[in-house]
Design an enzyme around this catalytic site. Structure first.
Site, PDB file in Angstrom:
ATOM      1  N   LYS A 140      78.123 -43.042 -13.760  1.00  0.00           N
ATOM      2  CA  LYS A 140      78.702 -43.260 -15.027  1.00  0.00           C
ATOM      3  C   LYS A 140      80.321 -43.374 -14.656  1.00  0.00           C
ATOM      4  O   LYS A 140      80.704 -42.564 -13.669  1.00  0.00           O
ATOM      5  CB  LYS A 140      78.440 -41.684 -15.754  1.00  0.00           C
ATOM      6  CG  LYS A 140      79.327 -42.113 -17.114  1.00  0.00           C
ATOM      7  CD  LYS A 140      79.351 -40.595 -17.870  1.00  0.00           C
ATOM      8  CE  LYS A 140      79.892 -40.677 -19.087  1.00  0.00           C
ATOM      9  NZ  LYS A 140      80.018 -39.367 -19.721  1.00  0.00           N
ATOM     10  N   LYS A 151      68.012 -78.730 -24.808  1.00  0.00           N
ATOM     11  CA  LYS A 151      67.089 -77.946 -24.318  1.00  0.00           C
ATOM     12  C   LYS A 151      65.635 -78.536 -24.217  1.00  0.00           C
ATOM     13  O   LYS A 151      64.854 -77.779 -23.969  1.00  0.00           O
ATOM     14  CB  LYS A 151      67.183 -76.431 -24.727  1.00  0.00           C
ATOM     15  CG  LYS A 151      68.667 -75.762 -24.747  1.00  0.00           C
ATOM     16  CD  LYS A 151      68.452 -74.481 -25.271  1.00  0.00           C
ATOM     17  CE  LYS A 151      69.881 -73.875 -25.098  1.00  0.00           C
ATOM     18  NZ  LYS A 151      69.900 -72.370 -25.204  1.00  0.00           N
ATOM     19  N   PHE A 209      65.276 -70.812 -31.268  1.00  0.00           N
ATOM     20  CA  PHE A 209      66.030 -70.207 -32.502  1.00  0.00           C
ATOM     21  C   PHE A 209      67.687 -70.541 -32.244  1.00  0.00           C
ATOM     22  O   PHE A 209      67.811 -70.672 -31.108  1.00  0.00           O
ATOM     23  CB  PHE A 209      65.857 -68.570 -32.642  1.00  0.00           C
ATOM     24  CG  PHE A 209      64.798 -68.349 -33.622  1.00  0.00           C
ATOM     25  CD1 PHE A 209      63.262 -68.591 -33.383  1.00  0.00           C
ATOM     26  CD2 PHE A 209      64.956 -67.839 -34.621  1.00  0.00           C
ATOM     27  CE1 PHE A 209      62.456 -68.339 -34.178  1.00  0.00           C
ATOM     28  CE2 PHE A 209      63.972 -67.585 -35.571  1.00  0.00           C
ATOM     29  CZ  PHE A 209      62.694 -67.646 -35.330  1.00  0.00           C
ATOM     30  N   ASP A 224      74.035 -63.940 -23.153  1.00  0.00           N
ATOM     31  CA  ASP A 224      74.763 -65.313 -22.312  1.00  0.00           C
ATOM     32  C   ASP A 224      75.369 -64.649 -20.943  1.00  0.00           C
ATOM     33  O   ASP A 224      75.114 -65.565 -19.977  1.00  0.00           O
ATOM     34  CB  ASP A 224      75.517 -66.036 -22.861  1.00  0.00           C
ATOM     35  CG  ASP A 224      74.769 -66.708 -24.231  1.00  0.00           C
ATOM     36  OD1 ASP A 224      73.561 -67.277 -23.646  1.00  0.00           O
ATOM     37  OD2 ASP A 224      75.454 -66.868 -25.185  1.00  0.00           O
ATOM     38  N   ASN A 272      72.970 -56.401 -28.188  1.00  0.00           N
ATOM     39  CA  ASN A 272      73.408 -57.063 -29.404  1.00  0.00           C
ATOM     40  C   ASN A 272      72.563 -56.274 -30.600  1.00  0.00           C
ATOM     41  O   ASN A 272      71.895 -55.488 -30.456  1.00  0.00           O
ATOM     42  CB  ASN A 272      73.460 -58.612 -29.549  1.00  0.00           C
ATOM     43  CG  ASN A 272      71.730 -58.908 -29.294  1.00  0.00           C
ATOM     44  OD1 ASN A 272      70.792 -58.716 -29.889  1.00  0.00           O
ATOM     45  ND2 ASN A 272      71.576 -59.408 -28.035  1.00  0.00           N
ATOM     46  N   LYS A 292      71.433 -78.178 -29.790  1.00  0.00           N
ATOM     47  CA  LYS A 292      70.336 -77.260 -28.977  1.00  0.00           C
ATOM     48  C   LYS A 292      68.905 -77.891 -28.984  1.00  0.00           C
ATOM     49  O   LYS A 292      68.482 -77.575 -27.667  1.00  0.00           O
ATOM     50  CB  LYS A 292      70.322 -75.919 -29.442  1.00  0.00           C
ATOM     51  CG  LYS A 292      71.636 -75.037 -29.043  1.00  0.00           C
ATOM     52  CD  LYS A 292      71.626 -73.526 -29.724  1.00  0.00           C
ATOM     53  CE  LYS A 292      72.755 -73.000 -29.669  1.00  0.00           C
ATOM     54  NZ  LYS A 292      73.206 -71.687 -30.434  1.00  0.00           N
TER      55      LYS A 292
HETATM   56  O1  PMT Z   1      65.650 -59.332 -34.092  1.00  0.00           O
HETATM   57  P1  PMT Z   1      65.983 -59.377 -35.509  1.00  0.00           P
HETATM   58  O2  PMT Z   1      66.874 -58.312 -35.942  1.00  0.00           O
HETATM   59  O3  PMT Z   1      64.888 -59.821 -36.615  1.00  0.00           O
HETATM   60  O4  PMT Z   1      67.030 -60.845 -35.650  1.00  0.00           O
HETATM   61  C1  PMT Z   1      66.284 -62.149 -35.405  1.00  0.00           C
HETATM   62  C2  PMT Z   1      67.275 -62.993 -34.808  1.00  0.00           C
HETATM   63  C3  PMT Z   1      68.788 -63.124 -35.547  1.00  0.00           C
HETATM   64  C4  PMT Z   1      67.704 -62.334 -33.414  1.00  0.00           C
HETATM   65  C5  PMT Z   1      66.549 -64.242 -34.827  1.00  0.00           C
HETATM   66  O5  PMT Z   1      66.143 -65.043 -35.789  1.00  0.00           O
HETATM   67  C6  PMT Z   1      67.445 -65.373 -33.797  1.00  0.00           C
HETATM   68  O6  PMT Z   1      68.284 -66.194 -34.125  1.00  0.00           O
HETATM   69  N1  PMT Z   1      67.167 -65.292 -32.328  1.00  0.00           N
HETATM   70  C7  PMT Z   1      68.005 -66.317 -31.517  1.00  0.00           C
HETATM   71  C8  PMT Z   1      69.222 -65.502 -31.190  1.00  0.00           C
HETATM   72  C9  PMT Z   1      70.258 -66.222 -30.262  1.00  0.00           C
HETATM   73  O7  PMT Z   1      70.483 -65.773 -29.127  1.00  0.00           O
HETATM   74  O8  PMT Z   1      70.599 -67.673 -30.523  1.00  0.00           O
HETATM   75  P2  PMT Z   1      71.405 -68.410 -29.821  1.00  0.00           P
HETATM   76  O9  PMT Z   1      71.693 -69.558 -30.367  1.00  0.00           O
HETATM   77  O10 PMT Z   1      72.289 -67.699 -28.803  1.00  0.00           O
HETATM   78  O11 PMT Z   1      70.370 -69.011 -28.784  1.00  0.00           O
HETATM   79  C10 PMT Z   1      69.731 -70.208 -28.807  1.00  0.00           C
HETATM   80  C11 PMT Z   1      68.147 -70.214 -28.256  1.00  0.00           C
HETATM   81  O12 PMT Z   1      68.006 -70.184 -26.673  1.00  0.00           O
HETATM   82  C12 PMT Z   1      67.298 -68.949 -28.707  1.00  0.00           C
HETATM   83  O13 PMT Z   1      66.258 -69.239 -28.748  1.00  0.00           O
HETATM   84  C13 PMT Z   1      67.482 -67.834 -27.463  1.00  0.00           C
HETATM   85  O14 PMT Z   1      66.269 -67.102 -27.514  1.00  0.00           O
HETATM   86  C14 PMT Z   1      67.252 -68.914 -26.219  1.00  0.00           C
HETATM   87  N2  PMT Z   1      68.092 -68.264 -25.084  1.00  0.00           N
HETATM   88  C15 PMT Z   1      69.568 -68.162 -25.405  1.00  0.00           C
HETATM   89  C16 PMT Z   1      70.304 -67.658 -24.256  1.00  0.00           C
HETATM   90  C17 PMT Z   1      69.780 -67.525 -22.766  1.00  0.00           C
HETATM   91  N3  PMT Z   1      70.279 -67.013 -21.908  1.00  0.00           N
HETATM   92  N4  PMT Z   1      68.434 -67.857 -23.044  1.00  0.00           N
HETATM   93  C18 PMT Z   1      67.682 -68.141 -24.029  1.00  0.00           C
HETATM   94  O15 PMT Z   1      66.322 -68.164 -23.756  1.00  0.00           O
END
Ligand code: PMT
Length: 396
Positions: free
Chosen positions: A285, A339, A321, A275, A205, A335
């Site tokens: 490859k 969580k 986040f 995810d 991503n 969330k």
């Molecule tokens: O890195 P940059 O370019 O500065 O960009 C910053 C950002 C946009 C990546 C950051 O600000 C941000 O939003 N990070 C979370 C991105 C995300 O995956 O969001 P989510 O809504 O899908 O996930 C929710 C939370 O679960 C997040 O804290 C994530 O770290 C966590 N997560 C998600 C999936 C997973 N399998 N494990 C996790 O821990």
């Protein structure tokens, strides 16, 4: 407090008198020090008037027994260089002292220096400037900015000096509570994860790691020892209190984060974790199969944040986040509770210049107790500081 504002020769020097005015208004006693080039952009009279003090700009002024850079170093509790050109950054990193300000910098303990770099974006990106800054940070020099935006040279990009208000706020927070998180260990996840398809391809991503690295720096500046678990990112860290573990995939990040969390006071998970991952990874490859398409079978990755939510002990603080595109607050709130978090930081991809890759962000911080704090568009460093200030208060 007694603050020295050092001004170097960049166009942003025209903002220095405003910074001096804000610091004086906040109750500080201010003295200015300027390089000869700075005085091409801002006058001695202006600086002496706003600071109500004589300007230090001549190594050989005064009588022969006076060593003004030493007496000024003893006087100043903090030295704020705004703007800090590539030149002064390079001089400090190399120990060069050939005019008043660089001489003062060599006498001053680096931990008392805050720099607000300002320059053209290509100069900012130059490896020499980044290497010099990394060196200064390892010595304890703090930095703020630069911001994104239109530059004096006519181009736009990263290189604008942080606004005087932001610098004055940073000075206040550094002077107020230098190390509120001292003795605490914090975990931060940052950047993307790469999920391998074969030996040359992956699912990834657009995360750059900027938000997470800014959080790690802000926590370290607040005195914490930081365990930074970073997905693939070109960013560098130099702060002595940041211990970085590089990982590639969500499962590697899961292992590093779950191992580190029990010893931590808290965790801020800003990584953009995939995810899903391909069910299998070819060790070679993959070749095109005639005209046929390719179907990838994906399986779910472990949710690191949710796992830490189940591991959380009394006294630990967990911050997630949420990167949303619609129903932002509702999704983030769901969330937060699902969580078992104390806070969630919502950023929306519908906000221009927020989220992936950019140097700025606009967030709403939702607390489990229902409180909400919304920020305007700010640099990721400033957003990080606001988040860290919030978790610091949570501690009390
Ligand atoms: O890195 P940059 O370019 O500065 O960009 C910053 C950002 C946009 C990546 C950051 O600000 C941000 O939003 N990070 C979370 C991105 C995300 O995956 O969001 P989510 O809504 O899908 O996930 C929710 C939370 O679960 C997040 O804290 C994530 O770290 C966590 N997560 C998600 C999936 C997973 N399998 N494990 C996790 O821990």
């Amino acid at each position: 407090m007694r603050i020295i504002v050092g001004i170097t020769g960049g166009i942003a020097a025209y903002k220095a008198p405003e910074l001096v005015r804000l610091l004086v208004k906040a109750g500080h006693e201010v003295r200015c020090a300027a390089t000869p080039h700075a005085l091409e952009f801002v006058t001695r009279t202006t600086l002496e008037t706003v600071s109500a003090n004589p300007l230090y700009c001549d190594l050989f002024r005064g009588n022969a027994t006076e060593t003004e850079h030493i007496s000024l170093k003893d006087w100043g509790e903090m030295l704020v260089i705004a703007p800090a050109t590539a030149n002064i950054i390079g001089k400090m990193a190399s120990g060069i002292a050939d005019e008043p300000l660089s001489t003062l910098l060599l006498a001053m303990p680096p931990q008392r220096v805050l720099m607000a770099p300002a320059m053209n974006s290509q100069m900012w990106a130059h490896p020499a400037v980044q290497r010099n800054l990394a060196t200064l940070r390892t010595w304890g020099v703090r930095t703020i900015g630069p911001d994104d935006g239109d530059l004096a040279c006519g181009s736009s990009g990263t290189g604008r000096m942080a606004q005087p208000e932001a610098i004055a706020r940073q000075v206040a927070s550094l002077l107020q509570q230098p190390h509120p998180l001292q003795g605490e260990r914090w975990l931060v996840t940052a950047g993307p994860t790469y999920e391998r398809i074969d030996s040359v391809r992956f699912i990834g991503n657009y995360s750059s790691g900027k938000m997470g690295f800014a959080l790690a720096e802000a926590l370290a500046e607040a005195g914490a020892d930081v365990e930074l678990v970073a997905g693939p990112s070109a960013l560098r860290t130099a702060h002595p209190r940041i211990h970085r573990t590089d990982v590639e995939s969500a499962r590697q990040m899961y292992t590093a984060a779950t191992e580190a969390f029990p010893a931590c006071r808290g965790a801020i998970l800003s990584a953009a974790v995939a995810d899903y991952r391909p069910e299998t990874c070819a060790d070679h490859k993959l070749k095109k199969q005639g005209d046929q398409g390719l179907t990838l079978s994906l399986v779910q990755n472990p949710d690191i944040l949710a796992t830490l939510g189940t591991m959380k002990q009394a006294g630990q603080v967990l911050v997630g986040f949420a990167l949303e595109t619609d129903n932002e607050l509702q999704n983030a709130e769901s969330k937060l509770h699902r969580k078992n978090l104390d806070y969630i930081v919502m950023n929306s991809l519908r906000d221009t210049s927020a989220g992936f890759g950019v140097d700025t962000n606009k967030v709403t911080l939702l607390a489990a107790d229902g409180q909400r704090t919304a920020t305007p568009l700010l640099s990721k460093q400033e957003v990080a500081r606001i988040i860290v200030e919030t978790v610091t208060r949570h501690k009390e």
